[in-house]
Design an enzyme around this catalytic site. Structure first.
Site, mmCIF file in Angstrom:
data_model
loop_
_atom_site.group_PDB
_atom_site.id
_atom_site.type_symbol
_atom_site.label_atom_id
_atom_site.label_comp_id
_atom_site.label_asym_id
_atom_site.label_seq_id
_atom_site.Cartn_x
_atom_site.Cartn_y
_atom_site.Cartn_z
ATOM 1 N N GLN A 141 87.803 -19.052 -19.339
ATOM 2 C CA GLN A 141 86.548 -18.657 -18.670
ATOM 3 C C GLN A 141 85.848 -17.567 -19.485
ATOM 4 O OE1 GLN A 141 89.556 -18.863 -16.272
ATOM 5 N NE2 GLN A 141 88.946 -20.980 -16.485
ATOM 6 N N LYS B 149 85.558 -20.905 -27.240
ATOM 7 C CA LYS B 149 86.840 -20.214 -27.453
ATOM 8 C C LYS B 149 87.863 -21.142 -28.122
ATOM 9 C CE LYS B 149 87.005 -19.438 -23.020
ATOM 10 N NZ LYS B 149 85.662 -19.864 -22.625
ATOM 11 N N ASN C 220 91.022 -25.254 -14.664
ATOM 12 C CA ASN C 220 89.559 -25.122 -14.600
ATOM 13 C C ASN C 220 88.982 -24.964 -16.009
ATOM 14 O OD1 ASN C 220 90.861 -22.625 -14.767
ATOM 15 N ND2 ASN C 220 89.414 -21.547 -13.453
ATOM 16 N N ALA C 221 89.806 -24.468 -16.931
ATOM 17 C CA ALA C 221 89.364 -24.297 -18.324
ATOM 18 C C ALA C 221 89.265 -25.661 -19.004
ATOM 19 C CB ALA C 221 90.366 -23.427 -19.079
ATOM 20 N N GLY C 222 88.369 -25.751 -19.954
ATOM 21 C CA GLY C 222 88.263 -26.945 -20.796
ATOM 22 C C GLY C 222 87.926 -26.456 -22.185
ATOM 23 N N HIS C 223 88.910 -26.435 -23.066
ATOM 24 C CA HIS C 223 88.725 -25.882 -24.409
ATOM 25 C C HIS C 223 88.724 -27.013 -25.433
ATOM 26 C CE1 HIS C 223 90.369 -21.712 -22.999
ATOM 27 N NE2 HIS C 223 89.310 -22.122 -22.335
ATOM 28 N N GLY D 187 82.239 -32.456 -16.490
ATOM 29 C CA GLY D 187 81.129 -33.283 -16.964
ATOM 30 C C GLY D 187 79.770 -32.854 -16.425
ATOM 31 N N ARG D 188 79.742 -31.765 -15.645
ATOM 32 C CA ARG D 188 78.457 -31.323 -15.069
ATOM 33 C C ARG D 188 77.532 -30.808 -16.161
ATOM 34 N NH1 ARG D 188 80.419 -26.985 -10.662
ATOM 35 N NH2 ARG D 188 81.961 -26.603 -12.292
ATOM 36 N N ASP E 195 82.837 -21.401 -21.602
ATOM 37 C CA ASP E 195 82.409 -22.458 -22.523
ATOM 38 C C ASP E 195 81.697 -21.934 -23.764
ATOM 39 O OD1 ASP E 195 83.387 -24.317 -20.688
ATOM 40 O OD2 ASP E 195 81.490 -24.358 -19.610
ATOM 41 N N THR F 140 83.251 -29.604 -20.078
ATOM 42 C CA THR F 140 84.442 -30.234 -20.653
ATOM 43 C C THR F 140 85.396 -30.664 -19.538
ATOM 44 O OG1 THR F 140 84.194 -28.641 -22.439
ATOM 45 C CG2 THR F 140 86.239 -29.862 -22.414
ATOM 46 N N THR F 141 85.398 -29.935 -18.428
ATOM 47 C CA THR F 141 86.323 -30.235 -17.334
ATOM 48 C C THR F 141 85.694 -31.151 -16.291
ATOM 49 O OG1 THR F 141 87.461 -28.146 -17.683
ATOM 50 C CG2 THR F 141 87.758 -29.148 -15.521
HETATM 51 P P1 GDP Z 1 85.432 -23.115 -24.479
HETATM 52 O O1 GDP Z 1 85.689 -23.432 -23.049
HETATM 53 O O2 GDP Z 1 84.986 -21.710 -24.678
HETATM 54 O O3 GDP Z 1 86.587 -23.457 -25.385
HETATM 55 O O4 GDP Z 1 84.204 -24.020 -24.909
HETATM 56 P P2 GDP Z 1 84.024 -25.604 -24.620
HETATM 57 O O5 GDP Z 1 84.949 -26.347 -25.461
HETATM 58 O O6 GDP Z 1 84.060 -25.845 -23.148
HETATM 59 O O7 GDP Z 1 82.515 -25.810 -25.050
HETATM 60 C C1 GDP Z 1 82.079 -25.518 -26.340
HETATM 61 C C2 GDP Z 1 81.467 -26.783 -26.955
HETATM 62 O O8 GDP Z 1 80.730 -26.429 -28.089
HETATM 63 C C3 GDP Z 1 82.491 -27.798 -27.420
HETATM 64 O O9 GDP Z 1 81.951 -29.081 -27.272
HETATM 65 C C4 GDP Z 1 82.662 -27.450 -28.901
HETATM 66 O O10 GDP Z 1 83.101 -28.552 -29.683
HETATM 67 C C5 GDP Z 1 81.255 -27.060 -29.256
HETATM 68 N N1 GDP Z 1 81.096 -26.047 -30.303
HETATM 69 C C6 GDP Z 1 81.852 -24.945 -30.541
HETATM 70 N N2 GDP Z 1 81.277 -24.189 -31.505
HETATM 71 C C7 GDP Z 1 80.132 -24.810 -31.862
HETATM 72 C C8 GDP Z 1 79.074 -24.487 -32.774
HETATM 73 O O11 GDP Z 1 79.058 -23.462 -33.448
HETATM 74 N N3 GDP Z 1 78.036 -25.390 -32.859
HETATM 75 C C9 GDP Z 1 78.003 -26.530 -32.120
HETATM 76 N N4 GDP Z 1 76.951 -27.340 -32.241
HETATM 77 N N5 GDP Z 1 78.983 -26.857 -31.264
HETATM 78 C C10 GDP Z 1 80.027 -25.992 -31.121
HETATM 79 P P1 IMO Z 2 86.423 -22.321 -19.941
HETATM 80 O O1 IMO Z 2 87.789 -21.700 -20.167
HETATM 81 C C1 IMO Z 2 82.816 -22.460 -17.488
HETATM 82 C C2 IMO Z 2 83.296 -21.661 -13.216
HETATM 83 C C3 IMO Z 2 83.033 -22.833 -12.291
HETATM 84 C C4 IMO Z 2 82.510 -22.086 -11.086
HETATM 85 C C5 IMO Z 2 83.368 -20.817 -11.064
HETATM 86 C C6 IMO Z 2 84.570 -20.901 -10.135
HETATM 87 O O2 IMO Z 2 86.314 -23.728 -20.368
HETATM 88 O O3 IMO Z 2 85.349 -21.429 -20.477
HETATM 89 P P2 IMO Z 2 86.894 -22.189 -10.285
HETATM 90 O O4 IMO Z 2 87.214 -23.641 -10.421
HETATM 91 O O5 IMO Z 2 87.449 -21.338 -11.369
HETATM 92 O O6 IMO Z 2 87.244 -21.652 -8.934
HETATM 93 O O7 IMO Z 2 85.287 -22.112 -10.386
HETATM 94 O O8 IMO Z 2 83.815 -20.637 -12.398
HETATM 95 N N1 IMO Z 2 84.301 -21.933 -14.276
HETATM 96 C C7 IMO Z 2 83.988 -22.150 -15.547
HETATM 97 N N2 IMO Z 2 82.795 -22.259 -16.167
HETATM 98 N N3 IMO Z 2 83.953 -22.538 -18.213
HETATM 99 C C8 IMO Z 2 85.156 -22.413 -17.626
HETATM 100 O O9 IMO Z 2 86.304 -22.361 -18.338
HETATM 101 C C9 IMO Z 2 85.211 -22.245 -16.232
HETATM 102 N N4 IMO Z 2 86.221 -22.117 -15.339
HETATM 103 C C10 IMO Z 2 85.646 -21.920 -14.156
HETATM 104 O O10 IMO Z 2 82.090 -23.713 -12.811
HETATM 105 O O11 IMO Z 2 81.184 -21.678 -11.312
HETATM 106 MG MG MG Z 3 85.131 -24.845 -21.601
#
Ligand code: GDP
Ligand code: IMO
Ligand code: MG
Length: 425
Positions: A224, A15, A37-40, A302-303, A12, A299-300
């Site tokens: 991840q 990316k 498991n990813a949430g981008h 809500g925790r 998170d 993102t995936t």
């Molecule tokens: P990912 O899994 O690595 O793609 O990251 P996530 O999407 O799960 O979580 C990143 C969160 O931070 C998302 O809600 C993005 O919209 C937000 N975000 C990304 N870059 C920035 C930043 O520079 N500042 C702020 N405030 N939010 C950001």
């Molecule tokens: P993105 O791509 C943050 C964490 C889970 C748990 C551990 C194992 O959005 O960064 P799993 O379901 O993979 O067996 O869970 O890994 N986890 C993540 N944490 N961002 C993710 O993906 C994750 N994908 C898995 O919370 O601790």
């Molecule tokens: Mg994510």
């Protein structure tokens, strides 16, 4: 120019945002590991996309998207994602390619993930319950596995499913007293997935090597983060794939020598979802402040995400093992308003200081962070577009991150939007 984007913390890091920005100049975006498991998150104007399986390049109508062999594909999630983009006027037709070798995540994987986690109580890993661990375990086990290619041969898939579900039912009944699953029902769903997905299934390794020969620009999108890597992360509180950049070659069928630049994404602080040690965790009002300002909720799932200070020991480790050339430092804006900031520059373990990360969780649990304190800033960074514009203390913070991690921070995030990004060097 081929780039690989990878998380340097526990996921998170932002990316999705970086991939979306860099995808402007790429022909192809490739997911190579993990699954739903990813949430981008990608934010375009007022629209927010949360992608789980589709590469973040999917939101750009011209970009070719590849889901490579290393990904575990939940066809239910993927068909839903394709439909949801179509409803927003974004079609994947003719530009999505799914590896025939990618393994399928089916209902029994999600059931196994849930049953096992529930049975572990306090000792649970805190997975996303997306069936990731069970699916990768079946991949490694080989005997009871289904791959994307199987969707193109339904008769064989039907027979396979009878055998797999029978095996799983025996285990679920013995270990968890669970109700049996019906292979016929799972097969009916697979028929639907096949109709939707077979046109996209192909040999993506061949496709990528053809693209390399034609000098197309490829962007590899990690899921991840390095500290969740099965081999190099904080085992067992990790995911079930090589989520560091080291997983890219095996997951895409492309050697690392074909990647010009490995860009690591890190937040200006640290977050973690799920269980496991987290030396710089802030279980206090500063942690809550960061969670609220940074909107740190999964993102995936809500925790609420656990929040803490930037851990430079951990990120330097990720930079080192991942061959990272540059860092994208996200969420610098989130730290505004904190009087004094801290960066962990070493761990004190059994009264000795070390600056090498301990992936062994018993050692990590004993690590006391040694902090460098930095004065904070009050200014709102979200409208700033150059490094020079940043307050002096924010600049100093970034420079310390570079010094302690050993990598230049060439991209800085000051908000979720594309425009809220500062490029340096
Ligand atoms: P990912 O899994 O690595 O793609 O990251 P996530 O999407 O799960 O979580 C990143 C969160 O931070 C998302 O809600 C993005 O919209 C937000 N975000 C990304 N870059 C920035 C930043 O520079 N500042 C702020 N405030 N939010 C950001
Ligand atoms: P993105 O791509 C943050 C964490 C889970 C748990 C551990 C194992 O959005 O960064 P799993 O379901 O993979 O067996 O869970 O890994 N986890 C993540 N944490 N961002 C993710 O993906 C994750 N994908 C898995 O919370 O601790
Ligand atoms: Mg994510």
């Amino acid at each position: 120019m081929n780039n690989c984007i990878v998380g340097l913390q526990w996921g998170d890091e932002g990316k999705g945002k970086i991939v979306d920005i860099l995808a402007e100049k790429a022909d192809i975006v490739v997911r190579y590991s993990g699954g739903a498991n990813a949430g981008h998150t990608v934010v375009i104007g007022d629209t927010k996309f949360a992608l789980h399986l589709l590469p973040s390049g999917a939101v750009r109508p011209e970009t070719v998207c590849v889901i490579a062999n290393g990904v575990v594909v939940d066809p239910d999630c993927l068909t839903g994602e394709i439909d949801s983009l179509a409803q927003k006027g974004i079609s994947l037709k003719g530009r999505l390619f799914i590896s025939q070798n990618a393994h399928l995540v089916l209902d029994y994987h999600k059931a196994e993930d849930r049953l096992r986690e529930n049975s572990l109580g306090e000792n649970k890993i805190g997975t996303t319950i997306r069936g990731i661990g069970p699916c990768y375990a079946d991949k490694v086990g080989r005997t009871f596995a289904a791959r994307a290619a199987d969707l193109a041969d339904l008769d064989t898939l039907r027979q396979k499913l009878v055998k797999i579900v029978d095996y799983k039912n025996k285990i679920f009944a013995a270990l968890y007293k669970a109700e049996p699953l019906d292979s016929g029902q799972i097969f009916e769903k697979c028929k639907f997935y096949a109709e939707k997905l077979v046109p996209f299934i192909t040999d993506t390794t061949r496709l990528l090597h053809n693209a390399i020969e034609q000098r197309k620009s490829i962007l590899f999108e990690g899921a991840q983060g390095t500290l969740l890597d099965l081999d190099h992360g904080t085992f067992p509180f990790v995911t079930s794939s090589n989520s560091s950049s080291l997983g890219m070659s095996a997951g895409a069928g492309v050697p690392a020598k074909n990647v010009d630049k490995f860009i690591g994404v890190a937040k200006a602080y640290t977050t973690r979802v799920g269980s496991g040690p987290f030396p710089t965790e802030l279980d206090n009002e500063i942690g809550s402040y960061i969670r609220d300002r940074g909107n740190e909720y999964g993102t995936t799932t809500g925790r609420p995400r656990r929040c803490g200070w930037f851990d430079a020991v951990a990120v330097r480790y990720s930079v080192t093992i991942g061959g990272i050339d540059a860092i994208a430092l996200m969420h610098l804006d989130t730290l505004s308003g904190i009087k004094q900031l801290k960066i962990c520059k070493a761990y004190r373990i059994n009264s000795e200081d070390t600056d090498f990360f301990a992936s062994d969780i018993e050692t990590l649990a004993k690590a006391e962070p040694v902090y460098q304190t930095v004065e904070g800033w009050d200014e709102d960074l979200s409208g700033m577009s150059s490094f020079d514009e940043l307050p002096e203390n924010a600049k100093r913070y970034v420079e310390l991150v570079e010094q302690f991690t050993g990598a230049p921070a060439t991209i800085i995030g000051v908000g979720p939007k594309r425009s809220q990004t500062i490029f340096r060097h």
